[in-house]
Design a protein around this motif. Structure first.
Motif, PDB file in Angstrom:
ATOM      1  N   TYR A 177      22.728  66.387  74.003  1.00  0.00           N
ATOM      2  CA  TYR A 177      20.983  65.410  74.693  1.00  0.00           C
ATOM      3  C   TYR A 177      21.657  65.078  76.238  1.00  0.00           C
ATOM      4  CZ  TYR A 177      19.163  65.078  70.473  1.00  0.00           C
ATOM      5  OH  TYR A 177      18.560  65.192  68.853  1.00  0.00           O
ATOM      6  N   GLU A 226      19.270  69.623  74.386  1.00  0.00           N
ATOM      7  CA  GLU A 226      18.542  69.099  74.028  1.00  0.00           C
ATOM      8  C   GLU A 226      18.471  68.187  75.784  1.00  0.00           C
ATOM      9  OE1 GLU A 226      15.714  67.523  71.622  1.00  0.00           O
ATOM     10  OE2 GLU A 226      16.865  68.682  70.668  1.00  0.00           O
ATOM     11  N   ILE A 242      14.915  58.842  75.570  1.00  0.00           N
ATOM     12  CA  ILE A 242      16.322  59.396  74.322  1.00  0.00           C
ATOM     13  C   ILE A 242      16.174  58.269  73.108  1.00  0.00           C
ATOM     14  CG2 ILE A 242      17.832  58.566  76.007  1.00  0.00           C
ATOM     15  CD1 ILE A 242      18.763  61.062  73.973  1.00  0.00           C
ATOM     16  N   LYS A 264      13.985  59.854  70.310  1.00  0.00           N
ATOM     17  CA  LYS A 264      14.674  60.389  70.017  1.00  0.00           C
ATOM     18  C   LYS A 264      15.955  60.325  69.006  1.00  0.00           C
ATOM     19  CE  LYS A 264      15.303  64.882  69.074  1.00  0.00           C
ATOM     20  NZ  LYS A 264      14.276  66.393  68.178  1.00  0.00           N
ATOM     21  N   PRO A 278      22.936  63.245  67.785  1.00  0.00           N
ATOM     22  CA  PRO A 278      23.343  64.554  68.396  1.00  0.00           C
ATOM     23  C   PRO A 278      24.919  64.298  68.507  1.00  0.00           C
ATOM     24  CG  PRO A 278      22.830  63.104  69.999  1.00  0.00           C
ATOM     25  CD  PRO A 278      22.203  62.698  68.598  1.00  0.00           C
ATOM     26  N   ILE A 319      26.024  62.547  73.861  1.00  0.00           N
ATOM     27  CA  ILE A 319      24.816  62.536  75.159  1.00  0.00           C
ATOM     28  C   ILE A 319      25.855  62.276  76.081  1.00  0.00           C
ATOM     29  CG2 ILE A 319      23.279  60.970  75.849  1.00  0.00           C
ATOM     30  CD1 ILE A 319      22.776  59.932  72.878  1.00  0.00           C
TER      31      ILE A 319
END
Length: 230
Positions: A7, A31, A39, A42, A48, A51
């Motif tokens: 991310y 993404e 974030i 999400k 993820p 990041i």
């Protein structure tokens, strides 16, 4: 094997496009997000592997995002690389203290960015591999990477052979191993076997483990096994 999911959080479209393009080119699943609020929403539904987080964000800034992520159990293990502008030394220190894994100052080289991403993901994979090998049974913890044994969170100092013997048995709780199988696993098939040599190691191991030594059970006429319950 699937590539890592990354991310990117930055409110500058040029930065997002540049990083997105280059990471995607390397095969990563990417993404993009433009705010801290996005974030944080999400990660509640999908976590993820990494990041990339700009510190200068509108609304909830990067440091606040980092703090929330690192203080939430479900997201605390996500590696974070901070994207920082010049003159943000104090924020960099704060971010690292909050648990961020690395930082990249803007403007940055794409090659350096990719190298840092690979390095952080590699460290994450190594940690995961080590943690998978750790054996925890009630109040006993065996960490092969550190060759460390804890009983009720207190370290137990074992010799190399004692540790290897304990780890070998604990990997397969309930299985019975003969003395010959134990020596073969620890020293190799050409090592001279005596029942006494294994028995002496077991006696010393049990003594050092204290109450946890009862996990090692003698199977009369056969050998030894590791019990999951005392």
């Amino acid at each position: 094997m699937a590539k890592a999911k990354i991310y990117i959080v930055d409110d500058e479209k040029d930065i997002l496009d540049l990083v997105d393009y280059n990471l995607s080119k390397e095969g990563y699943e990417v993404e993009c997000f433009t705010s801290g609020e996005e974030i944080l929403r999400k990660v509640k539904s999908e976590v993820p592997d990494l990041i990339l987080l700009d510190l200068m964000l509108p609304g909830v800034d990067g440091l606040d995002v980092c703090k929330v992520l690192k203080h939430t159990p479900d997201t605390a293990g996500i590696p974070i690389i901070m994207l920082t502008a010049k003159g943000e030394e104090a924020d960099i220190v704060t971010g690292l203290e909050l648990g961020a894994d690395d930082y990249i100052p803007k403007p940055f080289s794409v090659k350096i960015l990719l190298a840092r991403v690979k390095a952080v993901l590699r460290r994450k994979s190594q940690k995961q591999a080590e943690s998978m090998d750790v054996i925890r049974i009630h109040d006993l913890m065996i960490h092969p990477g550190r060759r460390e044994v804890l009983v009720k969170d207190k370290p137990v100092h074992l010799t190399y052979t004692e540790f290897s013997l304990l780890y070998f048995l604990a990997q397969r709780p309930g299985w019975v191993f003969t003395r010959y199988q134990i020596v073969d696993a620890l020293r190799g098939e050409d090592y001279p076997v005596t029942e006494r040599s294994v028995d002496v190691q077991i006696v010393g191991l049990r003594k050092k483990l204290g109450e946890a030594g009862k996990y090692i059970e003698t199977v009369r006429g056969v050998g030894y096994r590791f019990k999951e319950h005392i």
